[in-house]
Design a protein around this motif. Sequence first.
Motif, short mmCIF file in Angstrom:
data_model
loop_
_atom_site.label_atom_id
_atom_site.label_comp_id
_atom_site.label_asym_id
_atom_site.label_seq_id
_atom_site.Cartn_x
_atom_site.Cartn_y
_atom_site.Cartn_z
N LYS A 21 -10.33 5.73 -9.57
CA LYS A 21 -9.67 5.55 -8.26
C LYS A 21 -9.57 6.91 -7.58
O LYS A 21 -8.53 7.58 -7.65
N PRO A 22 -10.64 7.31 -6.90
CA PRO A 22 -10.61 8.62 -6.23
C PRO A 22 -9.66 8.60 -5.03
O PRO A 22 -9.24 7.52 -4.59
N VAL A 23 -9.33 9.79 -4.52
CA VAL A 23 -8.56 9.89 -3.28
C VAL A 23 -9.30 9.09 -2.20
O VAL A 23 -10.52 9.16 -2.10
N GLY A 24 -8.58 8.31 -1.44
CA GLY A 24 -9.20 7.49 -0.40
C GLY A 24 -9.30 6.02 -0.79
O GLY A 24 -9.57 5.17 0.06
N THR A 25 -9.06 5.73 -2.07
CA THR A 25 -9.08 4.33 -2.52
C THR A 25 -7.85 3.60 -1.98
O THR A 25 -6.72 4.07 -2.17
N VAL A 26 -8.07 2.49 -1.30
CA VAL A 26 -6.95 1.70 -0.79
C VAL A 26 -7.21 0.22 -1.06
O VAL A 26 -8.30 -0.29 -0.78
N CYS A 27 -6.23 -0.46 -1.66
CA CYS A 27 -6.30 -1.90 -1.88
C CYS A 27 -5.47 -2.60 -0.80
O CYS A 27 -4.36 -2.15 -0.47
N PHE A 28 -6.03 -3.67 -0.26
CA PHE A 28 -5.36 -4.44 0.78
C PHE A 28 -5.09 -5.85 0.28
O PHE A 28 -5.91 -6.41 -0.47
N GLY A 29 -3.99 -6.42 0.71
CA GLY A 29 -3.69 -7.82 0.41
C GLY A 29 -3.43 -8.55 1.72
O GLY A 29 -2.87 -7.98 2.66
N LEU A 30 -3.84 -9.81 1.79
CA LEU A 30 -3.62 -10.59 3.00
C LEU A 30 -3.14 -11.98 2.60
O LEU A 30 -3.88 -12.75 1.98
N ALA A 31 -1.90 -12.27 2.93
CA ALA A 31 -1.31 -13.57 2.60
C ALA A 31 -1.15 -14.36 3.89
O ALA A 31 -0.55 -13.88 4.84
N ILE A 32 -1.75 -15.55 3.92
CA ILE A 32 -1.64 -16.42 5.09
C ILE A 32 -1.19 -17.80 4.62
O ILE A 32 -1.74 -18.33 3.65
N ASP A 33 -0.19 -18.30 5.30
CA ASP A 33 0.37 -19.61 4.97
C ASP A 33 -0.74 -20.65 4.78
O ASP A 33 -1.59 -20.82 5.65
N GLY A 34 -0.74 -21.32 3.63
CA GLY A 34 -1.71 -22.39 3.40
C GLY A 34 -3.06 -21.94 2.88
O GLY A 34 -3.96 -22.76 2.70
N ARG A 35 -3.23 -20.62 2.68
CA ARG A 35 -4.50 -20.14 2.13
C ARG A 35 -4.21 -19.34 0.87
O ARG A 35 -3.11 -18.79 0.73
N PRO A 36 -5.17 -19.22 -0.04
CA PRO A 36 -4.95 -18.33 -1.17
C PRO A 36 -4.90 -16.87 -0.68
O PRO A 36 -5.61 -16.52 0.25
#
Lengths: 423, 423
Positions: free
Chosen positions: A376-391
């Motif tokens: 995980k080098p500098v600049g690594t970013v994990c994103f999460g997206l939660a939307i009602d009714g979707r995984p």
Amino acid sequence: MSVRAGIIVTGTEVLSGQISDQNGPWVAARLLELGVDVAHVTICGDRPGDMTQQLRFLTGQGLDLIVTTGGLGPTADDLTVPTVAAFCGLEVIRDPEVEEHITQIIRRWRRFADDHQLSDALTAGIAKQALVPAGAAAIPPTGTAPGVAIPASPTHPAILILPGPPRELRAMWPAALAQPAVAGVLAGADDVVHETMRAYGLSEPDLAATLRRAGEEIGGYDTLELTTCMRGGEVEIDARFPRGAAAHYDALKTLLLQEHSGQIFSPDGATVDDLLARALTGRTIATAESCTGGLVAARLTDRPGSSAYVLGGVVSYSNDVKIRVLGVPADLIAELGAVSEPVAAAMADGARSVAGSDIAVSTTGIAGPGGQVPGKPVGTVCFGLAIDGRPTATVTRTFPGDRTMVRTLATSYALHLVLGALT
Amino acid sequence: MSVRAGIIVTGTEVLSGQISDQNGPWVAARLLELGVDVAHVTICGDRPGDMTQQLRFLTGQGLDLIVTTGGLGPTADDLTVPTVAAFCGLEVIRDPEVEEHITQIIRRWRRFADDHQLSDALTAGIAKQALVPAGAAAIPPTGTAPGVAIPASPTHPAILILPGPPRELRAMWPAALAQPAVAGVLAGADDVVHETMRAYGLSEPDLAATLRRAGEEIGGYDTLELTTCMRGGEVEIDARFPRGAAAHYDALKTLLLQEHSGQIFSPDGATVDDLLARALTGRTIATAESCTGGLVAARLTDRPGSSAYVLGGVVSYSNDVKIRVLGVPADLIAELGAVSEPVAAAMADGARSVAGSDIAVSTTGIAGPGGQVPGKPVGTVCFGLAIDGRPTATVTRTFPGDRTMVRTLATSYALHLVLGALT
């Protein structure tokens, strides 16, 4: 373009790099919209000799209009009006009407009683600001300084003198354009159309290749003046062209949309912020941010009226806040590290549930300069997206650059992630 | 100052106002630090004719050094090197060593295999970037474009050509200064000292009055070149002076500190962010933001290493988040409104308890343009400050300007509020 202009920005604090000039770019963009070609922008300090040299230089370029910004204040180092007047060979004359106007503004601002006697310094400052070159028109102040419009003469082009504070300058612009000395010049400007497209995730070489093809395939491509500009991971493609060349622009637009349909998110210039605000109508959103530290929430709430869809967010900088406020399982962090897709997912789910929103987006990453771990080098970013009714969805990206750049690029990515899922 | 310089910024996207130039101000500030007087900054588009006119203008001003930024890319509209070379009457020569250097960089960046054949377009681009004017020195690339240093001649001053991307330009700066053509000019510069003080809550008229007194009382005051600059509610007072005039600066500093001790928070130029980071050593902080929407948290986490003291924050944009996440009593909001000191206090207390921090700061206000209520105009912001072991404090301020300005000023105020309480 047939009408050409130059801009002189004054101010020692701009010349010295202490502050970044906002007026030159703003005036240039407005003039271009009006079909005026901006050839030169020059910046000088509060020294009449240097300003005179710049006036001479721009006049020598055969321009039709010079716009100056700044140097209209009441103090001794504000020298624009006398310097321009001397350059034009015009006397400066105290305009009693302007003087009275400024006096009333100052009295109102400072909340002076009607019988309050103004100090000598204040009176002298007002008298200075009420000096107008002979034959020129004063433009009513939007702060305390009037603008000035000087008609063209055989020895110099029309000169428009505007105040330095950006808010005053912008407020004065419509009245400035209406001055006969300025309107006369602008009447000769071409009828120019300005169009913008915006793409995300489009590389410069790929765009350059398509533009080369456009040059070969589209007759009249050369009538389109194109500028492309990378910013925050987006490419802005600006075109200016005579109204008669609209068909060539349409051909270019068709080609670009055909080649880069997945990347061009805005064929008509709307920003990701505009489009996101539209897509969020009738829904609500929350944020959970680690490495972006509040930037996503700040960007979302930058728009007037955003309280209709932004419920709030959590800046979960420490693991403890991730666990306690957002309900991220401690085991997950211990096992996979805070910068991991499962943690990003749990953060987004947590934000949605804490805020009670339809949608939540999360960021967790390594903005640097320290903090990198193997894989995980500098600049690594994990994103999460939660939307009602979707995984809940997750994605990981690695951004280049320093801490500020990583945070900026990650913020932009988060907005595009949400927009992409909603449209 | 005895050595004078000019800067030419190139790029249609800068001239047209599409992007705001970062290079001119940066180079100007660096040159001033080196004791060089920057007389003119000029901006031109990607048109060789306009650039030649600016080179001629600056040369005519008798400058010792011209620095250009931008226009060094591989594409046809990047014209700086051939344009400057033609202006100087120098042939451009392909430098095989530079060419090999750029090729290696491109191979590394694009992760090409050793036997990968470069495309014709790529090879042509590299050959273009490896062109160096005869008699000039190439400065090794920090991106893909080398810089160029051209020694002064009887017909032109020394010219330093730097790349446009700000990160490349800044990375190249030390090597650029070491070029004999540049070092020779700089050797003649004055030994200039640059000092900065920062104040918060100091009005311009009050500062102007003290500076007038300084002019009367301090012999040698005129040897100090002062620039003052308002930004985000702060006043930055910059002074540049020959090393021999240090005693005059000390006298000025003493006078300013004596007159405005409550306002000058930084006599040595440290920023509020620097000082706050120092003051937070060994303590932890959290935020609760409504109208600033994450800007306070973003500003606090902007610094590398801030995770040592920033635990996190809550952007409680909706009342529901204020109540459910921060534990603000619903009655309080119903009775007094969300923009009230008791709510600000409850938000700060809630953030401290939720994040488990020593300190928490909160903002709740009306950023506008809508949302004002009787007695609470747009710009009204309430702040809360909770510190372990002290009673929670609150304060209300009304800031001028539009939404962005109110949010920026409120963010700055929040930082000063915390700093003031900790020092």
